[in-house]
Design a protein around this motif. Structure first.
Motif, PDB file in Angstrom:
ATOM      1  N   ALA A  29       0.782  -1.310  -0.037  1.00  0.00           N
ATOM      2  CA  ALA A  29      -0.037   0.114  -0.021  1.00  0.00           C
ATOM      3  C   ALA A  29       0.905   1.400  -0.023  1.00  0.00           C
ATOM      4  O   ALA A  29       1.834   1.294   0.708  1.00  0.00           O
ATOM      5  N   PRO A  30       0.345   2.291  -0.678  1.00  0.00           N
ATOM      6  CA  PRO A  30       1.084   3.591  -0.729  1.00  0.00           C
ATOM      7  C   PRO A  30       1.353   4.076   0.844  1.00  0.00           C
ATOM      8  O   PRO A  30       0.358   3.913   1.575  1.00  0.00           O
ATOM      9  N   HIS A  31       2.353   4.433   1.211  1.00  0.00           N
ATOM     10  CA  HIS A  31       2.748   4.858   2.713  1.00  0.00           C
ATOM     11  C   HIS A  31       1.385   5.956   3.324  1.00  0.00           C
ATOM     12  O   HIS A  31       1.212   5.739   4.565  1.00  0.00           O
ATOM     13  N   HIS A  32       1.060   6.611   2.343  1.00  0.00           N
ATOM     14  CA  HIS A  32       0.165   7.880   2.801  1.00  0.00           C
ATOM     15  C   HIS A  32      -1.084   7.215   2.979  1.00  0.00           C
ATOM     16  O   HIS A  32      -2.196   7.757   3.420  1.00  0.00           O
ATOM     17  N   SER A  33      -1.668   6.080   2.376  1.00  0.00           N
ATOM     18  CA  SER A  33      -2.718   5.305   2.535  1.00  0.00           C
ATOM     19  C   SER A  33      -2.791   4.258   3.414  1.00  0.00           C
ATOM     20  O   SER A  33      -3.951   3.879   3.935  1.00  0.00           O
ATOM     21  N   PHE A  34      -1.688   3.711   3.882  1.00  0.00           N
ATOM     22  CA  PHE A  34      -1.659   2.662   4.850  1.00  0.00           C
ATOM     23  C   PHE A  34      -2.077   3.242   6.165  1.00  0.00           C
ATOM     24  O   PHE A  34      -1.361   4.284   6.594  1.00  0.00           O
ATOM     25  N   ARG A  35      -2.724   2.425   6.955  1.00  0.00           N
ATOM     26  CA  ARG A  35      -2.916   2.789   8.210  1.00  0.00           C
ATOM     27  C   ARG A  35      -1.999   2.230   9.350  1.00  0.00           C
ATOM     28  O   ARG A  35      -2.211   1.136   9.800  1.00  0.00           O
ATOM     29  N   PHE A  36      -0.984   3.128   9.889  1.00  0.00           N
ATOM     30  CA  PHE A  36      -0.004   2.828  10.670  1.00  0.00           C
ATOM     31  C   PHE A  36      -0.772   2.899  12.286  1.00  0.00           C
ATOM     32  O   PHE A  36      -1.494   3.620  12.401  1.00  0.00           O
ATOM     33  N   LEU A  37       0.038   1.878  13.173  1.00  0.00           N
ATOM     34  CA  LEU A  37      -0.761   1.756  14.560  1.00  0.00           C
ATOM     35  C   LEU A  37       0.317   2.038  15.229  1.00  0.00           C
ATOM     36  O   LEU A  37       1.682   2.003  15.210  1.00  0.00           O
ATOM     37  N   PRO A  38       0.128   2.711  16.661  1.00  0.00           N
ATOM     38  CA  PRO A  38       1.236   2.981  17.611  1.00  0.00           C
ATOM     39  C   PRO A  38       1.999   1.444  17.756  1.00  0.00           C
ATOM     40  O   PRO A  38       1.300   0.557  17.836  1.00  0.00           O
ATOM     41  N   GLY A  39       3.347   1.806  18.001  1.00  0.00           N
ATOM     42  CA  GLY A  39       4.163   0.681  18.126  1.00  0.00           C
ATOM     43  C   GLY A  39       4.566  -0.483  16.847  1.00  0.00           C
ATOM     44  O   GLY A  39       5.068  -1.354  17.023  1.00  0.00           O
ATOM     45  N   ASP A  40       4.030   0.008  15.858  1.00  0.00           N
ATOM     46  CA  ASP A  40       4.571  -0.722  14.533  1.00  0.00           C
ATOM     47  C   ASP A  40       5.868  -0.848  14.405  1.00  0.00           C
ATOM     48  O   ASP A  40       6.604   0.181  14.655  1.00  0.00           O
ATOM     49  N   ALA A  41       6.395  -1.999  13.787  1.00  0.00           N
ATOM     50  CA  ALA A  41       7.859  -2.165  13.583  1.00  0.00           C
ATOM     51  C   ALA A  41       7.961  -2.169  11.992  1.00  0.00           C
ATOM     52  O   ALA A  41       7.511  -2.674  11.220  1.00  0.00           O
ATOM     53  N   ILE A  42       8.525  -0.976  11.524  1.00  0.00           N
ATOM     54  CA  ILE A  42       8.987  -0.559  10.041  1.00  0.00           C
ATOM     55  C   ILE A  42       9.961  -1.247   9.502  1.00  0.00           C
ATOM     56  O   ILE A  42      11.018  -0.908  10.171  1.00  0.00           O
ATOM     57  N   VAL A  43      10.115  -2.240   8.908  1.00  0.00           N
ATOM     58  CA  VAL A  43      11.293  -3.140   8.296  1.00  0.00           C
ATOM     59  C   VAL A  43      11.658  -2.680   7.029  1.00  0.00           C
ATOM     60  O   VAL A  43      10.774  -2.760   5.906  1.00  0.00           O
ATOM     61  N   LEU A  44      13.016  -2.262   6.783  1.00  0.00           N
ATOM     62  CA  LEU A  44      13.500  -1.940   5.759  1.00  0.00           C
ATOM     63  C   LEU A  44      14.681  -2.861   5.122  1.00  0.00           C
ATOM     64  O   LEU A  44      15.505  -3.167   6.209  1.00  0.00           O
ATOM     65  N   GLY A  45      14.726  -3.240   4.084  1.00  0.00           N
ATOM     66  CA  GLY A  45      15.699  -4.188   3.804  1.00  0.00           C
ATOM     67  C   GLY A  45      17.327  -3.645   3.136  1.00  0.00           C
ATOM     68  O   GLY A  45      17.210  -2.509   3.126  1.00  0.00           O
ATOM     69  N   PRO A  46      18.282  -4.489   2.850  1.00  0.00           N
ATOM     70  CA  PRO A  46      19.623  -3.950   2.365  1.00  0.00           C
ATOM     71  C   PRO A  46      19.277  -3.150   1.423  1.00  0.00           C
ATOM     72  O   PRO A  46      18.535  -3.466   0.309  1.00  0.00           O
ATOM     73  N   GLU A  47      20.199  -2.124   1.294  1.00  0.00           N
ATOM     74  CA  GLU A  47      20.233  -1.189   0.079  1.00  0.00           C
ATOM     75  C   GLU A  47      20.443  -1.666  -1.207  1.00  0.00           C
ATOM     76  O   GLU A  47      19.870  -1.230  -2.167  1.00  0.00           O
ATOM     77  N   THR A  48      21.267  -2.770  -1.476  1.00  0.00           N
ATOM     78  CA  THR A  48      21.327  -3.332  -2.768  1.00  0.00           C
ATOM     79  C   THR A  48      20.566  -4.233  -3.196  1.00  0.00           C
ATOM     80  O   THR A  48      20.511  -4.795  -4.325  1.00  0.00           O
TER      81      THR A  48
END
Length: 156
Positions: A87-106
């Motif tokens: 989902a586009p980040h601005h449409s996604f419903r975040f909740l308190p305490g969410d863990a946002i996971v980002l992957g390795p750069e390459t």
């Protein structure tokens, strides 16, 4: 909120994200293997003197991270990021305490992680760009999550 870097590779990106986490009282999780030593001078320089203010956890692998994050009460949701889906980040419903996971750069997050977690979010970009810088992405996502949950009001 939690920012989670899965096998980060570039020290200055991790240092910049550490500074972001210090500025917002957000817990930072690093999942090994890392593409650098935790005391790397480039990472420390990017984080400047904010490292003592970073609530940092380093996990040897994904399962250790899951065990740690799921021991938190209430249990956080794990939100995966992808340049190609979700989902586009601005449409996604975040909740308190969410863990946002980002992957390795390459290479981004591996399919094995996507198979474990159904929640996905992306930052819309024109197709002239493959993806945004990791620390830029972390900032965009974290501030949108804090805005949605009302946690920005707690910052001075």
């Amino acid at each position: 909120m939690h920012i989670v870097l899965y096998q980060p590779e570039i020290p200055p990106n991790t240092g910049n994200i550490a500074r972001l986490c210090a500025a917002t009282a957000t817990r930072l999780h690093l999942i090994e293997p890392l593409g650098f030593k935790i005391d790397d001078k480039h990472m420390k320089r990017a984080g400047l003197d904010y490292w003592p203010s970073v609530n940092l956890s380093v996990h040897p692998h994904w399962a250790a991270f899951e065990a740690a994050i799921y021991s938190v009460s209430p249990r956080p949701r794990i939100i995966l990021t992808s340049a190609r889906g979700g989902a586009p980040h601005h449409s996604f419903r975040f909740l308190p305490g969410d863990a946002i996971v980002l992957g390795p750069e390459t290479r981004g997050l591996p399919e094995t992680i996507f198979d474990l977690c159904p929640l996905r979010v992306r930052i819309p970009v024109l197709d002239t760009v493959r993806s945004l810088n990791l620390s830029t992405s972390a900032g965009i996502l974290l501030y949108e999550a804090l805005r949605q949950t009302g946690d920005l009001d707690a910052l001075p």
